[in-house]
Structures are given as structure tokens and as C-alpha cells.
Design a protein around this motif. Structure first.
Motif, mmCIF file in Angstrom:
data_model
loop_
_atom_site.group_PDB
_atom_site.id
_atom_site.type_symbol
_atom_site.label_atom_id
_atom_site.label_comp_id
_atom_site.label_asym_id
_atom_site.label_seq_id
_atom_site.Cartn_x
_atom_site.Cartn_y
_atom_site.Cartn_z
ATOM 1 N N ARG A 49 0.723 -1.034 0.124
ATOM 2 C CA ARG A 49 -0.004 -0.063 0.080
ATOM 3 C C ARG A 49 0.885 1.367 -0.021
ATOM 4 N NH1 ARG A 49 -3.299 -3.892 2.369
ATOM 5 N NH2 ARG A 49 -1.932 -3.994 4.204
ATOM 6 N N SER A 50 1.082 1.938 -1.210
ATOM 7 C CA SER A 50 2.134 3.057 -1.310
ATOM 8 C C SER A 50 1.504 3.976 -0.545
ATOM 9 C CB SER A 50 1.992 3.350 -2.948
ATOM 10 O OG SER A 50 2.636 4.482 -2.888
ATOM 11 N N PRO A 51 2.483 4.758 0.209
ATOM 12 C CA PRO A 51 1.915 5.973 1.047
ATOM 13 C C PRO A 51 1.733 7.256 0.167
ATOM 14 C CG PRO A 51 4.493 5.624 1.322
ATOM 15 C CD PRO A 51 4.036 4.484 0.416
ATOM 16 N N SER A 52 2.222 7.043 -1.330
ATOM 17 C CA SER A 52 2.008 8.239 -2.125
ATOM 18 C C SER A 52 0.543 8.506 -2.566
ATOM 19 C CB SER A 52 2.837 8.006 -3.471
ATOM 20 O OG SER A 52 2.519 6.902 -3.928
ATOM 21 N N TYR A 53 0.054 9.597 -2.980
ATOM 22 C CA TYR A 53 -1.196 9.483 -3.441
ATOM 23 C C TYR A 53 -1.409 9.318 -4.824
ATOM 24 C CZ TYR A 53 -2.215 12.768 0.455
ATOM 25 O OH TYR A 53 -2.223 13.200 1.802
ATOM 26 N N GLU A 54 -2.764 8.782 -5.232
ATOM 27 C CA GLU A 54 -2.975 8.079 -6.232
ATOM 28 C C GLU A 54 -3.606 9.049 -7.448
ATOM 29 O OE1 GLU A 54 -2.282 5.114 -7.034
ATOM 30 O OE2 GLU A 54 -1.680 4.603 -5.308
ATOM 31 N N ASP A 55 -3.356 8.904 -8.531
ATOM 32 C CA ASP A 55 -3.881 9.978 -9.405
ATOM 33 C C ASP A 55 -5.477 10.239 -9.424
ATOM 34 O OD1 ASP A 55 -1.641 10.371 -10.815
ATOM 35 O OD2 ASP A 55 -2.207 8.598 -12.384
ATOM 36 N N ASN A 56 -5.895 11.558 -9.317
ATOM 37 C CA ASN A 56 -7.255 11.815 -9.299
ATOM 38 C C ASN A 56 -7.573 11.689 -8.136
ATOM 39 O OD1 ASN A 56 -7.348 12.682 -12.141
ATOM 40 N ND2 ASN A 56 -7.714 10.597 -12.647
ATOM 41 N N SER A 57 -6.880 11.840 -7.010
ATOM 42 C CA SER A 57 -7.521 11.411 -5.566
ATOM 43 C C SER A 57 -7.505 12.736 -4.920
ATOM 44 C CB SER A 57 -6.473 10.342 -4.938
ATOM 45 O OG SER A 57 -5.197 11.016 -4.720
ATOM 46 N N VAL A 58 -8.185 12.763 -3.771
ATOM 47 C CA VAL A 58 -8.092 14.149 -2.838
ATOM 48 C C VAL A 58 -6.705 14.063 -2.156
ATOM 49 C CG1 VAL A 58 -9.332 15.176 -0.934
ATOM 50 C CG2 VAL A 58 -10.676 13.853 -2.680
ATOM 51 N N SER A 59 -6.424 15.470 -2.000
ATOM 52 C CA SER A 59 -4.979 15.800 -1.210
ATOM 53 C C SER A 59 -5.173 17.041 -0.430
ATOM 54 C CB SER A 59 -3.703 15.881 -2.248
ATOM 55 O OG SER A 59 -2.672 16.369 -1.643
ATOM 56 N N PRO A 60 -4.699 16.887 0.494
ATOM 57 C CA PRO A 60 -4.908 18.244 1.529
ATOM 58 C C PRO A 60 -3.965 19.353 1.340
ATOM 59 C CG PRO A 60 -4.141 16.276 3.215
ATOM 60 C CD PRO A 60 -4.454 15.854 1.469
ATOM 61 N N PHE A 61 -2.713 18.782 0.530
ATOM 62 C CA PHE A 61 -1.631 19.803 0.416
ATOM 63 C C PHE A 61 -1.799 20.915 -0.597
ATOM 64 C CE2 PHE A 61 -0.027 15.740 1.618
ATOM 65 C CZ PHE A 61 0.810 16.135 3.052
ATOM 66 N N PHE A 62 -2.920 20.881 -1.249
ATOM 67 C CA PHE A 62 -3.216 21.849 -2.378
ATOM 68 C C PHE A 62 -4.628 22.645 -2.089
ATOM 69 C CE2 PHE A 62 -0.676 18.643 -4.506
ATOM 70 C CZ PHE A 62 0.634 19.435 -4.791
ATOM 71 N N ALA A 63 -4.492 23.838 -2.489
ATOM 72 C CA ALA A 63 -5.713 24.637 -2.300
ATOM 73 C C ALA A 63 -7.108 24.164 -3.015
ATOM 74 C CB ALA A 63 -5.511 26.169 -2.943
ATOM 75 N N ASN A 64 -6.899 23.518 -4.157
ATOM 76 C CA ASN A 64 -8.140 22.849 -4.775
ATOM 77 C C ASN A 64 -8.424 21.527 -4.419
ATOM 78 O OD1 ASN A 64 -6.117 21.308 -6.035
ATOM 79 N ND2 ASN A 64 -6.557 21.908 -8.048
ATOM 80 N N GLY A 65 -7.626 20.855 -3.387
ATOM 81 C CA GLY A 65 -7.965 19.621 -2.771
ATOM 82 C C GLY A 65 -7.684 18.419 -3.638
#
Length: 216
Positions: A49-65
């Protein structure tokens, strides 16, 4: 009798070891019962289970999420060669005037271009570039021959734009052909533009005489 006692004593000593082995086996084999695809015990679970974010997934690090972000303006992917001339009338005009084939018209380059032509172009343009390919007759209008008045004098820059962006019924081949392959195809097409003529337009013309030299 003494032998039997010794054997029995060893068996008694081995029973805890055997019991512990059974317990461990039951424990490890039962770990993944809730998930039939689970391998049981996972060593280094990050590999599963990779700790990196997958494509088209939600991320709290960017303004647009979102994980996917638009690349900064002016950047290009590694190994990508941008076309300096856009798909506009002005871009086509500039390409015709300034875009030149960087590969020499050697037999080797022309042969390599022919190889790619017979894979990507022959079905419409035909073996000799006469517009009589296998699917040309099924089109609303077959492509004109390379040696026709319409295409005989088309420049290599215009040909490159047609491969890059497509033109008329011809679709773009930018995703199918590398920049090098496009230019080599163009070198081969130039031989079809002037097929049967005494002078191949891809050959360099003889240098004019130097008029500054004195006539002896």
C-alpha cells in the motif's frame, strides 16, 4: 525399560516446541481470513500500500484539494520536443518558411522514412504516394498524389505541420510518430513528390560558380 524412559522424556520436552509451532501456524494463517486476497502477514507494508497519493485522488496539500495539478506555465515533460509553430494560419505560414528538415537526404534516412511510411501512411496515400491506398476509395475524397500540382511543391515545414496537427481528413500522427520519424518520413515523401524526374529535389544543387574569380 531404561530406553523407553529416555524416549518418553525427550517426547515430553518436545511437546511444548511442537505446540508453539502449531499455535504460530494457526496465528499466521488466520491473519488474512477476512480478506481472501490478503497475503497474511505483511513485511514492509509500504510495498503493498503505497503511501503516495494516487492520480485523481483528494489531497490536503493543495488549495483545490486535488492531487493532480496543472504544470507551471512554460514547462514541458522530459523528452518532449514542443512544436515551435502553433496550429494557426500564421503558424503554418511560419512553419512553411522556417521549419527545415534536420536530417540529410541520405539513402539510409530515406529508407528509414520509407519503412515508417509503409506502416502509417500507405493505407491512404498508396505505395507510390498516388492517393490510391487500400482505404482511399472509402474516403469522401482520396488524398491527392504527392506529384500532383496540389502537393508537388508543398514544403517540408507544411508536411511536418500536417503530421503534427493533421489536415483535412488526415488526423494527427503526433502520438504515433516521434519527431525523428516524422522528419525521415518527410525525406521519403520528397522522393515521391518528384518521382521519375531526373533531379531529386532532396539532393543539394551544385554551388554556383564564383564570379569573383578572374577568367584566365
Amino acid at each position: 525399560m531404561k530406553l523407553n524412559r529416555i524416549s518418553g522424556g525427550k517426547l515430553l520436552l518436545a511437546l511444548p516446541v511442537i505446540g508453539a509451532g502449531i499455535c504460530f501456524s494457526v496465528f499466521f494463517t488466520s491473519c488474512g481470513r477476512n480478506n481472501p486476497d490478503s497475503p497474511g502477514v505483511e513485511y514492509m507494508p509500504d510495498m503493498y500500500r503505497s503511501p503516495s497519493y494516487e492520480d485523481n485522488s483528494v489531497s490536503p496539500f493543495f488549495a483545490n484539494g486535488m492531487t493532480d495539478q496543472t504544470p507551471p506555465k512554460g514547462t514541458v515533460p522530459v523528452g518532449f520536443t514542443p512544436d515551435p509553430f502553433p496550429n494557426t494560419p500564421e503558424g503554418w505560414k511560419n512553419a512553411s518558411d522556417y521549419l527545415k528538415d534536420p536530417y540529410p537526404a541520405t539513402p539510409e534516412v530515406i529508407a528509414q522514412g520509407k519503412e515508417k511510411f509503409e506502416i502509417f501512411c500507405i493505407h491512404c496515400h498508396g505505395k507510390d504516394g498516388m492517393g490510391d491506398g487500400a482505404v482511399a476509395g472509402k474516403l469522401p475524397g482520396p488524398p491527392p498524389a504527392y506529384s500532383s500540382a496540389q502537393l508537388k511543391n508543398i514544403t517540408e515545414g507544411e508536411m511536418y505541420q500536417a503530421i503534427e496537427y493533421g489536415k483535412g481528413l488526415m488526423g494527427s500522427h503526433a502520438s504515433q510518430l516521434t519527431v525523428e520519424e516524422r522528419w525521415k518520413i518527410i525525406r521519403y515523401v520528397q522522393t515521391l513528390q518528384h518521382k521519375g524526374e531526373g533531379q531529386d529535389s532532396t539532393k543539394t544543387a551544385a554551388a554556383p560558380a564564383d564570379s569573383t574569380k578572374k577568367v584566365m
